[in-house]
Write a protein that holds these residues in place. Structure first.
Motif, PDB file in Angstrom:
ATOM      1  N   ALA A 208       0.821  -1.206   0.000  1.00  0.00           N
ATOM      2  CA  ALA A 208       0.000   0.000   0.000  1.00  0.00           C
ATOM      3  C   ALA A 208       0.857   1.258   0.000  1.00  0.00           C
ATOM      4  O   ALA A 208       2.022   1.250   0.398  1.00  0.00           O
ATOM      5  CB  ALA A 208      -0.926   0.009   1.212  1.00  0.00           C
ATOM      6  N   ASP A 209       0.247   2.349  -0.435  1.00  0.00           N
ATOM      7  CA  ASP A 209       0.862   3.680  -0.399  1.00  0.00           C
ATOM      8  C   ASP A 209       0.171   4.483   0.694  1.00  0.00           C
ATOM      9  O   ASP A 209      -1.050   4.663   0.666  1.00  0.00           O
ATOM     10  CB  ASP A 209       0.695   4.363  -1.756  1.00  0.00           C
ATOM     11  CG  ASP A 209       1.023   5.841  -1.714  1.00  0.00           C
ATOM     12  OD1 ASP A 209       2.221   6.174  -1.618  1.00  0.00           O
ATOM     13  OD2 ASP A 209       0.079   6.671  -1.765  1.00  0.00           O
ATOM     14  N   TRP A 210       0.943   4.957   1.655  1.00  0.00           N
ATOM     15  CA  TRP A 210       0.350   5.585   2.841  1.00  0.00           C
ATOM     16  C   TRP A 210      -0.497   6.807   2.488  1.00  0.00           C
ATOM     17  O   TRP A 210      -1.617   6.955   2.948  1.00  0.00           O
ATOM     18  CB  TRP A 210       1.438   5.972   3.839  1.00  0.00           C
ATOM     19  CG  TRP A 210       1.854   4.851   4.734  1.00  0.00           C
ATOM     20  CD1 TRP A 210       1.915   3.531   4.406  1.00  0.00           C
ATOM     21  CD2 TRP A 210       2.240   4.947   6.101  1.00  0.00           C
ATOM     22  NE1 TRP A 210       2.344   2.800   5.488  1.00  0.00           N
ATOM     23  CE2 TRP A 210       2.544   3.637   6.532  1.00  0.00           C
ATOM     24  CE3 TRP A 210       2.378   5.993   6.994  1.00  0.00           C
ATOM     25  CZ2 TRP A 210       2.980   3.363   7.835  1.00  0.00           C
ATOM     26  CZ3 TRP A 210       2.818   5.733   8.292  1.00  0.00           C
ATOM     27  CH2 TRP A 210       3.105   4.427   8.696  1.00  0.00           C
ATOM     28  N   ALA A 211       0.038   7.726   1.698  1.00  0.00           N
ATOM     29  CA  ALA A 211      -0.645   9.002   1.471  1.00  0.00           C
ATOM     30  C   ALA A 211      -2.007   8.793   0.821  1.00  0.00           C
ATOM     31  O   ALA A 211      -3.032   9.334   1.279  1.00  0.00           O
ATOM     32  CB  ALA A 211       0.221   9.915   0.618  1.00  0.00           C
ATOM     33  N   SER A 212      -2.059   8.011  -0.256  1.00  0.00           N
ATOM     34  CA  SER A 212      -3.330   7.807  -0.954  1.00  0.00           C
ATOM     35  C   SER A 212      -4.302   6.981  -0.123  1.00  0.00           C
ATOM     36  O   SER A 212      -5.517   7.205  -0.163  1.00  0.00           O
ATOM     37  CB  SER A 212      -3.085   7.145  -2.314  1.00  0.00           C
ATOM     38  OG  SER A 212      -2.457   5.879  -2.160  1.00  0.00           O
ATOM     39  N   LEU A 213      -3.780   6.023   0.654  1.00  0.00           N
ATOM     40  CA  LEU A 213      -4.668   5.199   1.466  1.00  0.00           C
ATOM     41  C   LEU A 213      -5.270   6.005   2.620  1.00  0.00           C
ATOM     42  O   LEU A 213      -6.452   5.823   2.965  1.00  0.00           O
ATOM     43  CB  LEU A 213      -3.924   3.982   2.009  1.00  0.00           C
ATOM     44  CG  LEU A 213      -4.809   2.919   2.659  1.00  0.00           C
ATOM     45  CD1 LEU A 213      -5.817   2.367   1.665  1.00  0.00           C
ATOM     46  CD2 LEU A 213      -3.979   1.799   3.248  1.00  0.00           C
ATOM     47  N   VAL A 214      -4.509   6.898   3.200  1.00  0.00           N
ATOM     48  CA  VAL A 214      -5.058   7.767   4.246  1.00  0.00           C
ATOM     49  C   VAL A 214      -6.193   8.612   3.671  1.00  0.00           C
ATOM     50  O   VAL A 214      -7.265   8.753   4.282  1.00  0.00           O
ATOM     51  CB  VAL A 214      -3.956   8.656   4.856  1.00  0.00           C
ATOM     52  CG1 VAL A 214      -4.567   9.775   5.699  1.00  0.00           C
ATOM     53  CG2 VAL A 214      -3.011   7.828   5.712  1.00  0.00           C
TER      54      VAL A 214
END
Length: 529
Positions: A208-214
Motif C-alpha cells: 500500500a501507499d500511505w498518502a493515498s490510502l489515508v
C-alpha cells in the motif's frame, strides 16, 4: 576490446546498482578483481546476511539492490532470505557465480545445478545462452525485479566476464516507463461498491501507499486493519482510524470482518493465516474486494472482485471519486494499559522493554522486528508512525532482522534504525554484526533474550506433549556480538533498561557504531502463539 564484465558494469551503473553485497567464492573472483572505484563492495559473513543486507538496502532506497552469491553453496544458503524478499515485495538483482562454461558438461567441482535451486521464489531467473548475453540479462533482471517487486536471478559462468562483448545489449529496453494512471471508467465497479457500502473496512499491507490510502480511508470514514504476518505497515498506526492487526486464525477473522459488508484489501493478500482452522475466511454477506500490483497475489486471492493495478493510483482516484461518507465514528484503537515496572526491577518482560522503547522512539525511526513470541506486544505497544516504522520477515523464516537492519541503515545513514529481535532469531543472522561494525553502521539491536524458542515451547504445550529441544540459556549474546567487533551491553533490570534507552535513543540517528543490548526477559505466562 570491451569485455562482458565492463559492459555489465555499465548496466549496473545505469540502473543505480553500484553497491555489491557479497560473500565471494572462487567463481566470482574474475568479476570482482580490479573492481572500479565507483563500485562499492560490502562483505557479509554468510549468504543469508548477503541477501538480508541487500533487502534492507532495497527497502531503505525503494529501489533494486544487488547481491552476489557463490554457486550452489551460496545460493542454497540464501534461499530462505530470497523467499523473505519475495514475500516482502523487495526488488533484488541476484548474480550467482557458476563454474567455467567450457567444461560445465562434465559437471566439474563447484558446478551447480542452479536453475531451480531457489524454487519459485525468484520472480525471474536466467542463465544466458552466450557470454555476450549477460549484460542484457542483467538489464532485464533490473526491470523484472522492479516491476514484479521481488528477486530476479542471473547465473553467470566465471569465464563469461573476460569474453569479448560485441557492443549490443539485447533482450532488455534501455528505458522502461511504468504507467500508473487508472481510468475512471475502469474503477466504476469499485466506486459503486464502496459508495453503496453500509459498513466498509480496509485491510492493508506492504504493497500500500500511505498518502493515498489515508485519503481514501478518511473519505470512507472507515476502520483500517493491518494484515496479519505482514512485511511492512500499510497505514499509520497512530491514525485514529487504525483498527489493529487482523487475527491470524479464521474463527477470529470471521468475527472481526463479519461486522462489515464490504472489505477492501489494498496491497495485501486475502488473507494470510496461521494455523489452519476450517471454515470460510469471511462470513456470508461480507463482500471482499482486492487492489494489488502483484499478479500472483491477485490470481490466488479468493476475493469477490480483484483489481490488478497500482494501489497508489487506485486509492488516489477512489478518494477523488467517492462521496464523503457519514456515519458512526470509528472506534479508536484501544491503547493497552500501562504495564507497571516489576517489583525490585526484575524480571523484565518483553512488554516492559517495548513500552519503554516506544516512549523514546523517534517518529522517523525504522523498526525491524523478528521476535515471534513478543510480536503481539510489539503490535500493541509500538505503533508504526512512518512507512518504515514496522518492517518484518513476511515469510516467517528466521535470520532476517539483524542483516536487514544493517542494510537499511547503510541505505539511510541519517535515519535512526532499531532492530527488535529474539535471541533465537538473532542467532540465525548474528554474523551481520561484523559487517555493521566494519562499515560503521550505527543501528541499535535490542535482543530480547529468554534463552529459548518460546513460540515452539508453547506450541508443544498446546499439543499436550513434552518438547525434545532444550533451552539455550548458556548463550551469551553480548559476548558473541563483541567477538564480531560490535559493542554490547547487558540489561537485567528496569532501571538499567531506562538508563540505556535514555542514553542511546536521542542520538541514534547520528550514531556511527552499532550497539547490541542483551536484555534478559522472562516469557509472558499469558502468551499464546
Amino acid at each position: 576490446m570491451t569485455t562482458v564484465k565492463e559492459a555489465a558494469f555499465d548496466v549496473l551503473r545505469r540502473h543505480g546498482l553500484t553497491t555489491i553485497f557479497s560473500n565471494p567464492g572462487s567463481t566470482e573472483v574474475s568479476l570482482l578483481t580490479g573492481l572500479p572505484d565507483d563500485l562499492r563492495f560490502v562483505l557479509a559473513l554468510h549468504e543469508g546476511s548477503v541477501v538480508g543486507m541487500a533487502t534492507g538496502w532495497a527497502i531503505g532506497r525503494d529501489a533494486p539492490a544487488l547481491a552476489l552469491l557463490h554457486t550452489t553453496a551460496g545460493l542454497g544458503n540464501a534461499v530462505g532470505a530470497i523467499a523473505t524478499a519475495r514475500a516482502g515485495r523487495v526488488p533484488l538483482v541476484i548474480l550467482v557465480g557458476q563454474q567455467d562454461r567450457r567444461h560445465l558438461a562434465l559437471e566439474p567441482f563447484l558446478a551447480g545445478r542452479l536453475g531451480g535451486l531457489a524454487g519459485d521464489y525468484p520472480v525471474w531467473a536466467d542463465q544466458p545462452v552466450r557470454a555476450q548475453d549477460v549484460p542484457g540479462a542483467l538489464a532485464r533482471a533490473c526491470h523484472e525485479a522492479a516491476t514484479s517487486r521481488g528477486p530476479a536471478l542471473v547465473v553467470v559462468p566465471m569465464d563469461d566476464w573476460a569474453a569479448e562483448f560485441d557492443g549490443e545489449i539485447m533482450a532488455a529496453p534501455k528505458r522502461l516507463l511504468r504507467l500508473a494512471a487508472v481510468a475512471d471508467h475502469e474503477l466504476a465497479p469499485l466506486v459503486e461498491l464502496l459508495a453503496g457500502a453500509r459498513s466498509p473496512a480496509i485491510v492493508t499491507g506492504a504493497g500500500a501507499d500511505w498518502a493515498s490510502l489515508v485519503s481514501l480511508a478518511e473519505r470512507l470514514a472507515c476502520p483500517v486493519f493491518q494484515e496479519s504476518f505482514g512485511g511492512r505497515a500499510g497505514f499509520p498506526q497512530d491514525h485514529p482510524q487504525y483498527a489493529g492487526v487482523l487475527p491470524a486464525d479464521r474463527t477470529r477473522l470471521r468475527t472481526v470482518l463479519g461486522a462489515y459488508d464490504v472489505v477492501l484489501t489494498v496491497g495485501a493478500p486475502v488473507f494470510r493465516q496461521y494455523p489452519y482452522v476450517p471454515g470460510p475466511l469471511v462470513p456470508p454477506g461480507t463482500f471482499v474486494a482486492l487492489v494489488t500490483a502483484d499478479p500472483a497475489e491477485a490470481h490466488r486471492s479468493p476475493a469477490d472482485l480483484a483489481f490488478l493495478a497500482p494501489p497508489a493510483a487506485v486509492c488516489a482516484r477512489l478518494a477523488a471519486l467517492l462521496p464523503a461518507r457519514s456515519g458512526a465514528p470509528v472506534t479508536p484503537w484501544e491503547v493497552p494499559a500501562v504495564l507497571e515496572p516489576p517489583a525490585g526491577g526484575r524480571p523484565l518482560r518483553a512488554a516492559h522493554v517495548l513500552r519503554e522503547l516506544a516512549r523514546r522512539l523517534p517518529a522517523d525511526a525504522a523498526l525491524i522486528e523478528e521476535t515471534p513470541s513478543s510480536r503481539p506486544d510489539l503490535h500493541r505497544l509500538v505503533p508504526a508512525r512512518n512507512p518504515l516504522g514496522f518492517v518484518s520477515a513476511a515469510m516467517g523464516g528466521l535470520g532476517f532482522a539483524v542483516p536487514a537492519a544493517v542494510g537499511l541503515r547503510l541505505a539511510l545513514p541519517d535515519r535512526p534504525v532499531v532492530a527488535v529481535v529474539g535471541d533465537g532469531s538473532a542467532l540465525y543472522g548474528l554474523h551481520a554484526l561484523w559487517s555493521a561494525a566494519h562499515y560503521r553502521v550505527g543501528a541499535l539491536f535490542v535482543v530480547l533474550a529468554n534463552g529459548r524458542y518460546a513460540v515452539m515451547d508453547r506450541l508443544a504445550d498446546k499439543q499436550g506433549g513434552k518438547a525434545p529441544w532444550p533451552p539455550f540459556t548458556e548463550v551469551d549474546m553480548g559476548g558473541l556480538a563483541r567477538s564480531l567487533g560490535c559493542p554490547a551491553r547487558r540489561v537485567d533490570t528496569y532501571d538499567e533498561l531506562t538508563a540505556v534507552l535514555d542514553e542511546v535513543l536521542p542520538s541514534l540517528s547520528a550514531r556511527e557504531e552499532p550497539l547490541l543490548l542483551d536484555v534478559t526477559v522472562t516469557v509472558d505466562p499469558d502468551f499464546q502463539p
